[in-house]
Enzyme design. Structure first.
Site, PDB file in Angstrom:
ATOM      1  CG  HIS A 271      -2.069   0.918   1.130  1.00 49.41           C
ATOM      2  ND1 HIS A 271      -1.997   2.259   1.406  1.00 49.41           N
ATOM      3  CD2 HIS A 271      -3.330   0.681   0.706  1.00 49.41           C
ATOM      4  CE1 HIS A 271      -3.186   2.814   1.189  1.00 49.41           C
ATOM      5  NE2 HIS A 271      -4.004   1.876   0.763  1.00 49.41           N
ATOM      6  CG  ASP A 328      -8.243  -3.971  -3.545  1.00 54.07           C
ATOM      7  OD1 ASP A 328      -7.412  -3.040  -3.652  1.00 54.07           O
ATOM      8  OD2 ASP A 328      -9.470  -3.803  -3.652  1.00 54.07           O
TER       9      ASP A 328
HETATM   10  C1  SDX Z   1      -5.923   0.311  -3.213  1.00 55.81           C
HETATM   11  O1  SDX Z   1      -4.140   4.724  -1.899  1.00 55.81           O
HETATM   12  C2  SDX Z   1      -5.168   4.092  -1.410  1.00 55.81           C
HETATM   13  O2  SDX Z   1      -5.683   4.389  -0.341  1.00 55.81           O
HETATM   14  C3  SDX Z   1      -5.695   2.970  -2.280  1.00 55.81           C
HETATM   15  C4  SDX Z   1      -6.758   2.090  -1.660  1.00 55.81           C
HETATM   16  C5  SDX Z   1      -8.046   2.862  -1.445  1.00 55.81           C
HETATM   17  O3  SDX Z   1      -8.824   2.466  -0.553  1.00 55.81           O
HETATM   18  O4  SDX Z   1      -8.322   3.783  -2.260  1.00 55.81           O
HETATM   19  O5  SDX Z   1      -6.309   1.601  -0.409  1.00 55.81           O
HETATM   20  C6  SDX Z   1      -7.115   0.916  -2.555  1.00 55.81           C
HETATM   21  O6  SDX Z   1      -5.605   0.700  -4.300  1.00 55.81           O
HETATM   22  C7  SDX Z   1      -5.141  -0.742  -2.472  1.00 55.81           C
HETATM   23  C8  SDX Z   1      -3.889  -1.223  -3.294  1.00 55.81           C
HETATM   24  C9  SDX Z   1      -4.369  -2.282  -4.305  1.00 55.81           C
HETATM   25  N1  SDX Z   1      -3.293  -2.645  -5.217  1.00 55.81           N
HETATM   26  C10 SDX Z   1      -2.689  -3.861  -5.154  1.00 55.81           C
HETATM   27  O7  SDX Z   1      -2.933  -4.703  -4.298  1.00 55.81           O
HETATM   28  C11 SDX Z   1      -1.681  -4.112  -6.266  1.00 55.81           C
HETATM   29  C12 SDX Z   1      -0.434  -4.809  -5.683  1.00 55.81           C
HETATM   30  N2  SDX Z   1       0.269  -3.824  -4.831  1.00 55.81           N
HETATM   31  C13 SDX Z   1       1.138  -2.956  -5.475  1.00 55.81           C
HETATM   32  O8  SDX Z   1       1.423  -2.984  -6.798  1.00 55.81           O
HETATM   33  C14 SDX Z   1       1.784  -1.904  -4.607  1.00 55.81           C
HETATM   34  O9  SDX Z   1       1.994  -2.374  -3.351  1.00 55.81           O
HETATM   35  C15 SDX Z   1       1.025  -0.607  -4.565  1.00 55.81           C
HETATM   36  C16 SDX Z   1       0.670  -0.131  -5.928  1.00 55.81           C
HETATM   37  C17 SDX Z   1      -0.209  -0.748  -3.751  1.00 55.81           C
HETATM   38  C18 SDX Z   1       1.936   0.404  -3.929  1.00 55.81           C
HETATM   39  O10 SDX Z   1       2.959   0.536  -4.861  1.00 55.81           O
HETATM   40  P1  SDX Z   1       4.284   1.235  -4.515  1.00 55.81           P
HETATM   41  O11 SDX Z   1       4.014   2.488  -3.751  1.00 55.81           O
HETATM   42  O12 SDX Z   1       5.129   1.331  -5.741  1.00 55.81           O
HETATM   43  O13 SDX Z   1       4.933   0.196  -3.518  1.00 55.81           O
HETATM   44  P2  SDX Z   1       6.178   0.591  -2.755  1.00 55.81           P
HETATM   45  O14 SDX Z   1       6.936   1.663  -3.432  1.00 55.81           O
HETATM   46  O15 SDX Z   1       5.792   0.826  -1.342  1.00 55.81           O
HETATM   47  O16 SDX Z   1       7.065  -0.747  -2.917  1.00 55.81           O
HETATM   48  C19 SDX Z   1       8.163  -0.899  -2.075  1.00 55.81           C
HETATM   49  C20 SDX Z   1       8.816  -2.198  -2.492  1.00 55.81           C
HETATM   50  C21 SDX Z   1       9.254  -2.227  -3.945  1.00 55.81           C
HETATM   51  O17 SDX Z   1      10.360  -3.109  -4.012  1.00 55.81           O
HETATM   52  P3  SDX Z   1      11.860  -2.434  -3.939  1.00 55.81           P
HETATM   53  O18 SDX Z   1      11.975  -1.556  -5.130  1.00 55.81           O
HETATM   54  O19 SDX Z   1      11.927  -1.690  -2.613  1.00 55.81           O
HETATM   55  O20 SDX Z   1      12.800  -3.646  -3.982  1.00 55.81           O
HETATM   56  O21 SDX Z   1       7.879  -3.281  -2.350  1.00 55.81           O
HETATM   57  C22 SDX Z   1       7.698  -3.912  -3.610  1.00 55.81           C
HETATM   58  C23 SDX Z   1       8.106  -2.910  -4.649  1.00 55.81           C
HETATM   59  O22 SDX Z   1       8.513  -3.588  -5.826  1.00 55.81           O
HETATM   60  N3  SDX Z   1       6.274  -4.225  -3.703  1.00 55.81           N
HETATM   61  C24 SDX Z   1       5.812  -5.447  -3.997  1.00 55.81           C
HETATM   62  C25 SDX Z   1       4.413  -5.312  -3.926  1.00 55.81           C
HETATM   63  N4  SDX Z   1       4.093  -4.044  -3.601  1.00 55.81           N
HETATM   64  C26 SDX Z   1       5.255  -3.379  -3.462  1.00 55.81           C
HETATM   65  N5  SDX Z   1       6.431  -6.604  -4.290  1.00 55.81           N
HETATM   66  C27 SDX Z   1       5.621  -7.683  -4.548  1.00 55.81           C
HETATM   67  N6  SDX Z   1       4.261  -7.620  -4.497  1.00 55.81           N
HETATM   68  C28 SDX Z   1       3.634  -6.459  -4.200  1.00 55.81           C
HETATM   69  N7  SDX Z   1       2.293  -6.397  -4.149  1.00 55.81           N
END
Ligand code: SDX
Length: 392
Positions: A271, A328
């Site tokens: 998130h 989700d």
């Molecule tokens: C919603 O903003 C809100 O409030 C949204 C929401 C709402 O109510 O409106 O809460 C609803 O959109 C929830 C999120 C739903 N999306 C997903 O579940 C999709 C999977 N998750 C992601 O793609 C990701 O976690 C995000 C998009 C939610 C956040 O993306 P970020 O900000 O790019 O994640 P981050 O920068 O914090 O990541 C940090 C690290 C990275 O790796 P490094 O570069 O540090 O090595 O964590 C990794 C990312 O690659 N990472 C994941 C991951 N999410 C982040 N690795 C594997 N699986 C994942 N799901």
């Protein structure tokens, strides 16, 4: 080389804003609507009460709630010509694309909802969209299922009516299951607002140009569609189904999620703000067990989901990055048990988020905020002389 622009601290509405609607603490996993804990609202309120709370700032008394509901019912009719727009879509069109188009189209049939010059104008536009949006969502599903487009039953509750409009079969009495109604009501509450997320920021910035409410909400629907945002609930189920088809080998998918050369992400995890458990995910996970138990539904993907969650919570990669299940991760398992098709999951998210979008739009308009204009740090080329094409 371009130098860094120092943003004028007084520059207003650069995409961030002051808001009194929703408070969340990502480190502590706290979520409150207008000061009320999400745990209390999910257990003790109903969705229409929470919608009123978000939009108008206070929990309604019975008279206020009844008037809000009757005003919504009185404004739920959708112009018959909108059915021609629904019919123009292929039956396989993604429901979020259809819903976004229909929501924007409402402007053409309700021109009085564009020029908002008073709180009365605002209220009229709000009850119109609160009434019509569930109808559009239901018609979107019925288009896919080749079912006639109909209206709800005025004697039903707001959430009951959503189910009735989506699933009532012609010439059959539709029996509402209280377990299903309660589960959906709770899910809609949990999705109702989440401060300045991607789709809400979209609604605010489009609304800040004084485009109508319906056009602003249509933009929010489009933003929510993305698999990184609201589209994740559909992507989670597709991921879990894929793991099940692949023999349920969750360890393999954990490794894929950690492999930087693999684009696979564990959908439903992580998130932008929560770096602790998403409080909504906790409630939904508990509700998933209850609902599937009450309905006598055995869904193998639930145990796969729980297995993934357990592994992730014990895995350094996820723990270090504070990747926890989000709203989700379990919601699709409940939607499926309620008989809602996978491609409609994000539409259900939009039905829940509607009052939050409305509340945020209303707050921005009441505060007479200037047009949204995010700034940038320019990192491109400095000034350079033009070169004739013959010399390039
Ligand atoms: C919603 O903003 C809100 O409030 C949204 C929401 C709402 O109510 O409106 O809460 C609803 O959109 C929830 C999120 C739903 N999306 C997903 O579940 C999709 C999977 N998750 C992601 O793609 C990701 O976690 C995000 C998009 C939610 C956040 O993306 P970020 O900000 O790019 O994640 P981050 O920068 O914090 O990541 C940090 C690290 C990275 O790796 P490094 O570069 O540090 O090595 O964590 C990794 C990312 O690659 N990472 C994941 C991951 N999410 C982040 N690795 C594997 N699986 C994942 N799901």
């Amino acid at each position: 080389s371009a130098g860094v622009i120092t943003l004028d601290p007084g520059y207003k509405n650069t995409g961030s804003c002051e808001s009194a609607i929703t408070y969340l603490d990502g480190e502590k996993g706290i979520l409150r609507y207008r000061g009320y804990a999400i745990e209390d609202l999910a257990e003790k309120a109903n969705f229409l009460e929470v919608a009123y709370l978000l939009i108008f700032g206070e929990l309604p008394n019975k008279e206020q709630l009844d008037k809000f509901h009757s005003d919504i019912k009185a404004n739920s009719e959708v112009d018959e010509d909108v059915k021609k727009i629904v019919d123009s879509f292929p039956r396989t069109a993604h429901p979020m694309g259809v819903l976004s188009s229909l929501t924007s189209a409402l402007t053409a049939f309700n021109p009085s909802c564009v020029d908002i010059n008073s709180e009365e104008d605002m209220y009229n536009a709000i009850v119109k969209i609160m009434g019509k949006f569930p109808v559009l969502a239901a018609w979107t599903l019925r288009r896919r299922n080749s079912k006639p487009y109909d209206y709800g039953n005025a004697s039903l509750g707001y959430v009951e009516n959503m189910l009735y409009m989506m699933f009532k079969k012609p010439n059959e009495e539709y029996k509402l299951n209280p377990v299903v109604v309660d589960a959906l009501d709770k899910l809609l509450i949990l999705h109702a607002d989440h401060e300045q997320n991607c789709s809400t920021s979209t609604v605010r910035i489009v609304g800040s140009s004084h485009a109508g409410l319906f056009a602003s909400l249509s933009a929010g629907v489009s933003a929510l569609w993305g698999p990184l945002h609201g589209g994740a609930n559909q992507a989670v189920i597709e991921m879990l189904e894929g793991i099940k088809e692949d023999g349920g080998d969750t360890a393999k998918y954990m490794e894929k999620a950690k492999d930087k050369n693999d684009s696979f992400r564990l959908m439903g995890f992580g998130h932008r703000v929560y770096k602790n458990f998403d409080p909504r995910a906790k409630i939904i996970k508990k509700s998933a067990d209850e609902v599937l138990g009450d309905l006598g539904v055995e869904d193998p993907v639930l145990s796969i989901a729980k297995g993934l969650e357990k592994q992730a919570l014990e895995d350094d990669y996820f723990v270090k990055r504070k990747l926890y299940p989000n709203v989700d991760f379990y919601s699709g398992i409940i939607y499926r048990a309620l008989g809602i098709p996978t491609e409609m999951f994000t539409v259900m998210f939009a039905l829940g988020r509607l009052p939050g979008w409305i509340a945020q739009w209303r707050e921005m308009r009441l505060k007479k905020e200037p047009i949204g204009r995010p700034r940038q740090i320019y990192v491109g080329e400095n000034l350079r002389p033009f070169v004739e094409v013959s010399k390039r």
